[in-house]
Scaffold this active site. Structure first.
Site, PDB file in Angstrom:
ATOM      1  CD  GLU A  98      71.391  19.621   3.275  1.00  0.00           C
ATOM      2  OE1 GLU A  98      72.038  20.769   3.011  1.00  0.00           O
ATOM      3  OE2 GLU A  98      70.379  19.629   3.958  1.00  0.00           O
ATOM      4  CB  CYS A 111      72.938  12.027  10.580  1.00  0.00           C
ATOM      5  SG  CYS A 111      71.113  12.462  10.338  1.00  0.00           S
ATOM      6  CB  CYS A 118      60.306  14.692   4.285  1.00  0.00           C
ATOM      7  SG  CYS A 118      59.368  13.808   5.428  1.00  0.00           S
ATOM      8  CB  CYS A 122      56.807  17.133  11.004  1.00  0.00           C
ATOM      9  SG  CYS A 122      56.818  15.353  11.010  1.00  0.00           S
ATOM     10  CB  CYS A 125      60.909  18.779  10.500  1.00  0.00           C
ATOM     11  SG  CYS A 125      62.331  18.231   9.477  1.00  0.00           S
ATOM     12  CB  CYS A 342      67.559  16.979  14.906  1.00  0.00           C
ATOM     13  SG  CYS A 342      68.510  15.863  15.792  1.00  0.00           S
TER      14      CYS A 342
HETATM   15  N1  SAH Z   1      61.411  11.362   9.646  1.00  0.00           N
HETATM   16  C1  SAH Z   1      62.258  10.723  10.660  1.00  0.00           C
HETATM   17  C2  SAH Z   1      63.758  11.073  10.332  1.00  0.00           C
HETATM   18  C3  SAH Z   1      64.069  12.197  10.370  1.00  0.00           C
HETATM   19  S1  SAH Z   1      64.239  13.565  11.607  1.00  0.00           S
HETATM   20  C4  SAH Z   1      61.645  10.980  11.708  1.00  0.00           C
HETATM   21  O1  SAH Z   1      60.792  11.891  11.676  1.00  0.00           O
HETATM   22  O2  SAH Z   1      61.960  10.439  12.930  1.00  0.00           O
HETATM   23  C5  SAH Z   1      64.920  13.139  12.757  1.00  0.00           C
HETATM   24  C6  SAH Z   1      64.488  13.603  14.289  1.00  0.00           C
HETATM   25  O3  SAH Z   1      64.744  14.986  14.250  1.00  0.00           O
HETATM   26  C7  SAH Z   1      63.269  13.192  14.505  1.00  0.00           C
HETATM   27  O4  SAH Z   1      62.926  12.770  15.917  1.00  0.00           O
HETATM   28  C8  SAH Z   1      62.491  14.606  14.369  1.00  0.00           C
HETATM   29  O5  SAH Z   1      61.433  14.647  15.174  1.00  0.00           O
HETATM   30  C9  SAH Z   1      63.514  15.627  14.812  1.00  0.00           C
HETATM   31  N2  SAH Z   1      63.596  17.111  14.486  1.00  0.00           N
HETATM   32  C10 SAH Z   1      62.806  17.440  13.165  1.00  0.00           C
HETATM   33  N3  SAH Z   1      62.914  18.733  13.221  1.00  0.00           N
HETATM   34  C11 SAH Z   1      63.488  19.265  14.375  1.00  0.00           C
HETATM   35  C12 SAH Z   1      63.972  20.496  14.825  1.00  0.00           C
HETATM   36  N4  SAH Z   1      63.689  21.565  13.906  1.00  0.00           N
HETATM   37  N5  SAH Z   1      64.558  20.490  15.911  1.00  0.00           N
HETATM   38  C13 SAH Z   1      65.036  19.303  16.585  1.00  0.00           C
HETATM   39  N6  SAH Z   1      64.575  18.360  16.279  1.00  0.00           N
HETATM   40  C14 SAH Z   1      63.893  18.378  15.077  1.00  0.00           C
END
Ligand code: SAH
Length: 352
Positions: A98, A111, A118, A122, A125, A342
């Site tokens: 995506e 993006c 992944c 986390c 996410c 995000c």
């Molecule tokens: N794996 C990488 C890049 C992808 S996530 C990383 O962690 O940086 C891009 C951003 O989105 C990261 O800063 C992550 O912390 C944030 N993110 C993930 N889930 C989210 C959510 N549900 N709401 C807002 N930001 C989120």
């Protein structure tokens, strides 16, 4: 046994200049023809060898017969009211990635995803719920850029590329660095490297390695918590590279590159948005001379058990950071309605 020469790859898309030089060598062409092919594919977006008119006709014919130029098939999703569009890119090698198009005035940002799924899981996410299916190769990553740029008619307008889609870019180190090189190659996409940002959940040794690359993107580090206790809980990668280790890598980045970086901080109500958190965040940001990008949590009801703080609190947190001389901004999320914001990217059977 005599060595069997390796067959040249069928898909030319994603090959860098050196690999293209090898391919054209097998056709009796000269190295400068590789540069021409690169310009057709990446700069001009002309994907059929028959149209590469500055190559000898016989070579064009062989290229068209024996190779394909397949950057992946683009499937546009719905546009959110703010103009953000999420695309699904069907990959030549199977699966889908995506990619999100965002425009704010004249500023366009794409993006991109670096992995299908992944591995880092986390808690906040959605992509993490997929697990890791596989790494994307450089062609699959820049294929997202090319497809969306073409669909949006970006032409020669400059745009930004952020590796903030699905996946942990530094877990797929080789694929991502190769993609960054293709994007920044003046003979390829020709983007300034300052327009390319790689975001990491905190793979400390890979941050240190990235600092030594000749073609280096900008760095963003998803901090998201200021104590190991909270970070351990939110981001399992913190158990491998705790804050001390991560921040040491960040300091090394600044020392080696003389460049500033950004801390991203997802705001989760009642989890990391207290006054103490903000004090610690300000101190960390100041100490590393880094900017803070606050991201109010984007919900996926039924999937992620968190809430963002109220908007007034988000603004207050930014103002407190600023008052403590920590440069800070808010990323009011875009594309929430199209599940394009995000942390909302995922290809899961149970989701539309
Ligand atoms: N794996 C990488 C890049 C992808 S996530 C990383 O962690 O940086 C891009 C951003 O989105 C990261 O800063 C992550 O912390 C944030 N993110 C993930 N889930 C989210 C959510 N549900 N709401 C807002 N930001 C989120």
């Amino acid at each position: 046994m005599p060595a069997v020469p390796e067959a040249p790859p069928r898909n030319l898309w994603g090959l860098d200049r050196d690999r293209l030089v090898e391919v054209v060598g097998t056709l009796g062409l000269r190295p400068f023809h590789a540069r021409q092919i690169q310009a057709w594919m990446y700069a001009r977006g002309v994907l059929h060898p028959a149209l590469w008119t500055d190559l000898p006709a016989a070579a064009r014919e062989v290229l068209a017969r024996e190779h394909v130029v397949d950057p992946g098939r683009l499937v546009p999703g719905d546009a959110a009211p703010d103009g953000t569009v999420k695309y699904r890119v069907g990959l030549a090698a199977g699966g889908a990635a995506e990619c999100v198009y965002m425009a704010q005035g004249a500023r366009v940002t794409l993006c991109v995803s670096s992995q299908v799924g992944c591995a880092l899981a986390c808690e906040f996410c959605l992509t993490g719920r997929m697990g890791l299916a596989r790494h994307l190769d450089a062609g699959e990553i820049v294929g997202q850029v090319a497809g969306v740029a073409r669909d949006r008619g970006l032409g020669t307008r400059p745009f930004n590329v952020v590796f903030m889609g699905m996946g942990e870019p530094l877990h797929n180190y080789d694929g991502v660095v190769a993609a960054v090189r293709l994007l920044a190659d003046p003979g390829g996409f020709g983007l300034s490297r300052r327009r390319i940002t790689v975001s990491t959940a905190g793979m400390a040794p890979a941050i240190e390695r990235l600092a030594t690359e000749a073609v280096r993107p900008r760095l963003a580090v998803s901090l998201n918590a200021t104590t190991d206790e909270t970070r351990d809980r939110l981001m399992p990668i913190n158990r491998r590279y705790p804050l001390e280790r991560l921040l040491a890598a960040c300091r090394q980045w600044v020392e080696r590159t003389r460049e500033r970086f950004t801390f991203e901080y997802v705001l989760l109500r009642g989890v990391n948005d207290g006054d103490d958190d903000v004090e610690r965040l300000a101190a960390i940001a100041r100490r590393h001379r880094a900017k803070v990008n606050l991201i109010p949590f984007n919900a996926v009801p039924g999937w992620l058990p968190y809430l963002p703080p109220p908007d007034e609190r988000v603004v207050e947190i930014r103002d407190r950071l600023l008052a403590r001389r920590a440069p800070a901004s808010i990323r009011w999320s875009r594309g929430r309605d199209a599940r394009a914001a995000c942390g909302q990217l995922a290809v899961l059977p149970e989701l539309p």
